[in-house]
Enzyme design. Structure first.
Site, PDB file in Angstrom:
ATOM      1  N   TYR A 217       0.832  -1.191   0.000  1.00  0.00           N
ATOM      2  CA  TYR A 217       0.000   0.000   0.000  1.00  0.00           C
ATOM      3  C   TYR A 217       0.874   1.252   0.000  1.00  0.00           C
ATOM      4  CZ  TYR A 217      -3.825  -3.139   1.262  1.00  0.00           C
ATOM      5  OH  TYR A 217      -4.751  -4.146   1.270  1.00  0.00           O
TER       6      TYR A 217
ATOM      7  N   CYS B 255      -6.438  -5.458  -7.230  1.00  0.00           N
ATOM      8  CA  CYS B 255      -6.152  -5.076  -5.851  1.00  0.00           C
ATOM      9  C   CYS B 255      -5.650  -6.263  -5.026  1.00  0.00           C
ATOM     10  CB  CYS B 255      -7.351  -4.396  -5.205  1.00  0.00           C
ATOM     11  SG  CYS B 255      -8.882  -5.310  -5.294  1.00  0.00           S
ATOM     12  N   HIS B 256      -5.848  -7.485  -5.513  1.00  0.00           N
ATOM     13  CA  HIS B 256      -5.315  -8.652  -4.802  1.00  0.00           C
ATOM     14  C   HIS B 256      -3.782  -8.653  -4.810  1.00  0.00           C
ATOM     15  CE1 HIS B 256      -5.626  -9.968  -9.012  1.00  0.00           C
ATOM     16  NE2 HIS B 256      -4.610 -10.773  -8.742  1.00  0.00           N
TER      17      HIS B 256
ATOM     18  N   GLU C 290      -1.419 -16.757  -9.775  1.00  0.00           N
ATOM     19  CA  GLU C 290      -0.521 -15.952 -10.592  1.00  0.00           C
ATOM     20  C   GLU C 290       0.947 -16.276 -10.338  1.00  0.00           C
ATOM     21  OE1 GLU C 290      -1.546 -11.824 -10.072  1.00  0.00           O
ATOM     22  OE2 GLU C 290      -3.506 -12.108 -11.018  1.00  0.00           O
TER      23      GLU C 290
END
Length: 170
Positions: free
Chosen positions: A105, A136-137, A163
């Site tokens: 973040y 956002c993950h 991923e």
């Protein structure tokens, strides 16, 4: 991203995902939402309406590819998102982050030129109407901890592993 002008008709398409049904929403201008729901509305089908823009069918195909483990680049899909100017900036910046990479973040806030805005970044991600397409993950808390995720931490963990992100057994 258009800033959320909603003068256009909306299409909704039902998608099958590893977690159950999801509804993808769009306007003439772009994709507007992706909602995971255990009970999709009866009027929503898994067929892209013939009058829908061609990119809606492409979005459905890309999401299908993504869940099947095939490469899926969402970056060229048009978006029609309602959000504040700051939220729009956060979402735009996050779309640049490729699969398999993560960011904190705080780092995302620094990339926006606002190094003290990590909490505001988190709030913008909480309001992300297009999880997966605005990934956002891929945003982690300090020291690589999972942090939050509007669709649930189990989904976030699954997506990161899907991923190829090595996040251990958190």
């Amino acid at each position: 991203m258009t800033g959320g002008r909603r003068y256009c008709p909306t299409w909704r398409v039902l998608l099958a995902t590893p977690w159950g049904p999801a509804v993808l929403s769009a306007t003439y201008l772009g994709l507007a939402g992706l909602e995971f729901t255990p009970s999709p509305p009866a009027e929503v089908s898994g067929v892209v309406p013939p009058a829908a823009p061609p990119w809606l069918g492409r979005a459905v195909a890309l999401l299908t590819d993504y869940f099947a483990g095939r490469p899926a680049d969402f970056s060229s899909l048009p978006l029609d998102l309602a959000g504040t100017p700051f939220q729009q900036r956060v979402w735009r910046e996050l779309r640049r982050l490729p699969p398999g990479q993560t960011v904190s973040y705080g780092e995302l806030a620094r990339r926006l030129g606002q190094p003290r805005a990590a909490l505001a970044v988190g709030q913008a991600l909480k309001r992300n109407p297009l999880p997966l397409l605005i990934p956002c993950h891929r945003v982690l808390a300090a020291r690589g901890q999972l942090g939050g995720y509007s669709s649930g931490l189990e989904r976030k963990l699954w997506l990161l592993r899907h991923e190829g992100v090595d996040i251990g057994r958190r």
